[in-house]
Each structure stands twice: as structure tokens, then as C-alpha cells.
Scaffold this motif. Structure first.
Motif, short mmCIF file in Angstrom:
data_model
loop_
_atom_site.label_atom_id
_atom_site.label_comp_id
_atom_site.label_asym_id
_atom_site.label_seq_id
_atom_site.Cartn_x
_atom_site.Cartn_y
_atom_site.Cartn_z
N PHE A 257 0.82 -1.21 0.00
CA PHE A 257 0.00 0.00 0.00
C PHE A 257 0.86 1.27 0.00
CE2 PHE A 257 -2.88 -3.16 1.88
CZ PHE A 257 -3.96 -3.01 1.03
N ILE A 260 -0.71 4.90 3.83
CA ILE A 260 -2.15 4.84 4.06
C ILE A 260 -2.58 6.03 4.90
CG2 ILE A 260 -2.27 2.33 3.82
CD1 ILE A 260 -2.54 2.13 6.85
N SER A 279 -5.26 4.33 0.23
CA SER A 279 -3.87 3.94 -0.04
C SER A 279 -3.29 4.89 -1.07
CB SER A 279 -3.82 2.50 -0.57
OG SER A 279 -2.54 2.20 -1.10
N ARG A 281 -0.31 4.70 -3.35
CA ARG A 281 0.76 3.83 -3.84
C ARG A 281 1.78 4.57 -4.71
NH1 ARG A 281 -1.14 -1.66 -3.31
NH2 ARG A 281 -3.42 -1.76 -3.24
#
Length: 411
Positions: A257, A260, A279, A281
Motif C-alpha cells: 500500500f 495509508i 492507499s 501507492r
């Protein structure tokens, strides 16, 4: 069926390119809202298309018990541009008012926060600016109920390293609505941002915090409602402190992830406790088209159990209770739970012995019933401990009032 620790995708912008392209750039700040009049369950969230994530919009969509979002019924309720701004509609939180069959939604934009009212079909009824000089953190709020607090809600916002509690009086009436500041309830946090406020099962705040070069989640834990008198200047809420714990090991998310944030604790829509989160990324590299980091946020849920509200599962909880340089005042009550030791660490000032006066109480229902414990930190030590503290403790005074003082609870 065992659900604790299971991570479930809720809404991903990559899957919206054909269904709802306006949100193909990212989605975030998830919040579930239950219409108790009709039984409908909604996901309230933000979405955007622009690659730098500045033109965000507030929206809702039905969410099913299996956490499937009906993307064909996404409805924009807070379009970018309806209030002129640069960083628009960046964080939403909301509740349903079954008495008036209306939705109440808070949103932050640029440096301001607003409250909007919507009818049962999510048609906008009106709005009001409630805060200035704030960030993109959203304003989570929870109605109190009745018995002296009819129409009132308690809210939380970050303020740099601090977390503050607010009261929103007459939260169901735009004409009468007003905000009162109840001060700092927790201090530590590198850069607290989007957060959620929880009253049940325990007064708590879950916030995203910029630590270690990453956005991660932290828990700030307070007392059970059964030990706090109420939302007034002598009842407890304005004078409680929240203690910081590391919630990530309880969530068991992994590095896929990257980062977060945007936490929301809920039992909706399936009756099981969970935390919705976003998330991030693609925030560690630079896009070739914008020469900036990515902003493709995705919404997930991780199922949790009672351990996230059990201080023993954290091992250590802490707060900075006195900061001379920042004029942080003493006097907050901290719930210790089953702590076996309270450690007081004094730093940042050279002096002789430091005297500390600690109040210990069994409950804040009768906060006047306390005993006084006097501790002394020797000049060459810098710390002192209190074994088996009472359920509530308050650092009432420190002499000399210099440097910083940390409270660390060990379980």
C-alpha cells in the motif's frame, strides 16, 4: 466467518475510467452514512480526475453489505468550483439526521471548513462556513444525543502537532450553528492530517500522520463514555487528554500500500468493525507529465476487532503533557485503563530537582474525588515512575515549570 485482518478493496479509480471518468484520477476520505429511515447505506467520499489532485469533488454512492459500491449511481454532491478555491472539496465527513430526514456533511477547502445540509435524496439545502485557518483534514463530528446536549455535536481537528476537540452547537440548524474550541487533547504527531473521531466504544481519534517519510495511521485513545460526565466546561470532555498508540500492527497491512491515510472506523455496511482507509501507492515517484508525485488514491477496508480499543494491545501509550516553549498548559485528565506503570520523563531544561503533583481519580463522573500524589525527579535522573496508577490521572503542576514533560503508560 473470520474477518479480523482481512483487507478488502472498496473503490479504485483505475476501475472508474469508463464508468465514471471524472473520478479516474483518485478517490479518498471514505465515510459511511446510514439512512436509518430507509435502510440505505452510502459511501461518502471525494474523487478527482486531475493528475495533481487539487480539483477534488464530494460524492456519494450506495454501498452493499459485501462492500461493493454501485458506481453506476455515483452522485456528485459537492462539485469543484461551487465555492471558488484552489484545493477544492478535499475531505468530507457526514451523518444522517433521521428527525429531519437530512444529511449533514462537513468539508474542508483551502483554509476553510463548511457544513452542508442535504435532503434525503442528496439535494443541497444550504451551507455555512464554520472554520477558518484550517487544513485539508476534514472535520469529523458526532452528535451527542439529548439530556442536556440536544442539537450538539463534538468534533475533532488537527492543528500541526496537536489534536483539538470542538463543540458544534445546534449542528442541525444553519442559522443557529456555532463552533466552540475545547482546546488541545493530544500533542504528539509529526503532521496530523485527515482524521476520524470516535465516541463509541471509546472516546478516540484515529489520524494519519507523516512519520518516517510516510503517511501512516495512529490511534489517540481516551476514556470510556461511562466515566465522563459530559460535554461542558466542568464535565470532562474539554479537559481530557488522549494517549498516542501505534495502531499499524493491529491492522496488519503490508508495504504494497506504500502509504495509508484517511481513516474511518465503522461497522457499516455489514455489521462488522472495520477501518476504511485510502492507499497512496504512487506518491514515491515523479510523473513525467506533471513532474510531480502521483495522487492516485484508492479506498480499502481492513477488518478489526476489539484490540484496537484495548490499551494492552499497544504496550505503550504516550502524550507530551507540558511544553514550556509552546505554552502548553497542564491539567488534562488521562484514562490509564489497566496500566501497570506511569512514567514521567522531563527534558529540555537544566535544573535541580523537579517536583510534580499528580491527581489520581477513579472516574470523571465525580472529578472532585481525587487523591494527590507528589513525585520528585532527581537532578541526575530526568524521570520518575508511578506504579499502579488510578484509572484517571492528571499532572496538576510541575515546579520549576520549564522544559517538556512526557507521560508514558506501560501495560
Amino acid at each position: 466467518m473470520k474477518r479480523f485482518g482481512k483487507v478488502v478493496p472498496v473503490l479504485r479509480p483505475q476501475e472508474l475510467k469508463n464508468v465514471f471518468p471524472d473520478f479516474s484520477g483518485g478517490v479518498g476520505t471514505p465515510y459511511t452514512v446510514f439512512n436509518s429511515s430507509t435502510g440505505e447505506k452510502w459511501l461518502l467520499f471525494t474523487g478527482w480526475k486531475d493528475p495533481v489532485g487539487l480539483k477534488r469533488e464530494g460524492a456519494v454512492a450506495p454501498i452493499e453489505k459485501n462492500l461493493t459500491v454501485d458506481t453506476g449511481k455515483i452522485k456528485k454532491i459537492l462539485p469543484s468550483g461551487m465555492i471558488p478555491g484552489n484545493y477544492t472539496m478535499n475531505a468530507v465527513r457526514g451523518v444522517y439526521n433521521p428527525v429531519r430526514e437530512e444529511f449533514i456533511v462537513t468539508v474542508t477547502q483551502d483554509s476553510e471548513a463548511y457544513i452542508f445540509l442535504f435532503d434525503a435524496d442528496w439535494n443541497r439545502l444550504g451551507f455555512k462556513r464554520i472554520l477558518e485557518n484550517v487544513g485539508d483534514h476534514g472535520v469529523p463530528f458526532k452528535p451527542m444525543g439529548a439530556y442536556g446536549y440536544l442539537h450538539d455535536a463534538v468534533a475533532a481537528i488537527p492543528s500541526g502537532e496537536k489534536i483539538k476537540l470542538l463543540a458544534i452547537r445546534d449542528v442541525d440548524d444553519l442559522d443557529k450553528m456555532r463552533v466552540e474550541d475545547y482546546g488541545v487533547v493530544a500533542w504528539h504527531g509529526g503532521g496530523n492530517d485527515v482524521l476520524d473521531l470516535i465516541l463509541m466504544p471509546r472516546i478516540s481519534v484515529i489520524t494519519e500522520s507523516d512519520e518516517f517519510g510516510k503517511w501512516v495511521l495512529k490511534m489517540f485513545m481516551g476514556p470510556p463514555l461511562s466515566d465522563v460526565k459530559g460535554l461542558d466546561s466542568e464535565g470532562g470532555v474539554p479537559v481530557i487528554g488522549l494517549l498516542e498508540g501505534d495502531i499499524l500492527p493491529n491492522l496488519m497491512v503490508d508495504d504494497s500500500f506504500t502509504q495509508i491515510g484517511h481513516p474511518h472506523y465503522t461497522t457499516e455496511p455489514d455489521g462488522y468493525p472495520k477501518i476504511l482507509f485510502s492507499s497512496f501507492r504512487d506518491t514515491w515517484s515523479t510523473r513525467r507529465d506533471t513532474e510531480r508525485e502521483g495522487y492516485v488514491h484508492e479506498i480499502y477496508a481492513v477488518y478489526v476487532d476489539h484490540s484496537i480499543f484495548d490499551p494492552r494491545s499497544y504496550g505503550v501509550l504516550k502524550d507530551r503533557v507540558f511544553v514550556e516553549a509552546k505554552r502548553e498548559l497542564l491539567g488534562k485528565w488521562y484514562w490509564t485503563g489497566s496500566a501497570r506503570k506511569a512514567l514521567l520523563i522531563h527534558s529540555g531544561a537544566k535544573s535541580s530537582n523537579v517536583s510534580i503533583e499528580v491527581f489520581e481519580a477513579t472516574s470523571l463522573i465525580n472529578p472532585e474525588d481525587y487523591v494527590v500524589t507528589r513525585l520528585e525527579i532527581p537532578e541526575d535522573r530526568g524521570k520518575v515512575s508511578l506504579d499502579e496508577p488510578a484509572p484517571f490521572i492528571k499532572i496538576n503542576s510541575i515546579n520549576p515549570a520549564r522544559g517538556s514533560l512526557w507521560l508514558v503508560l506501560k501495560y
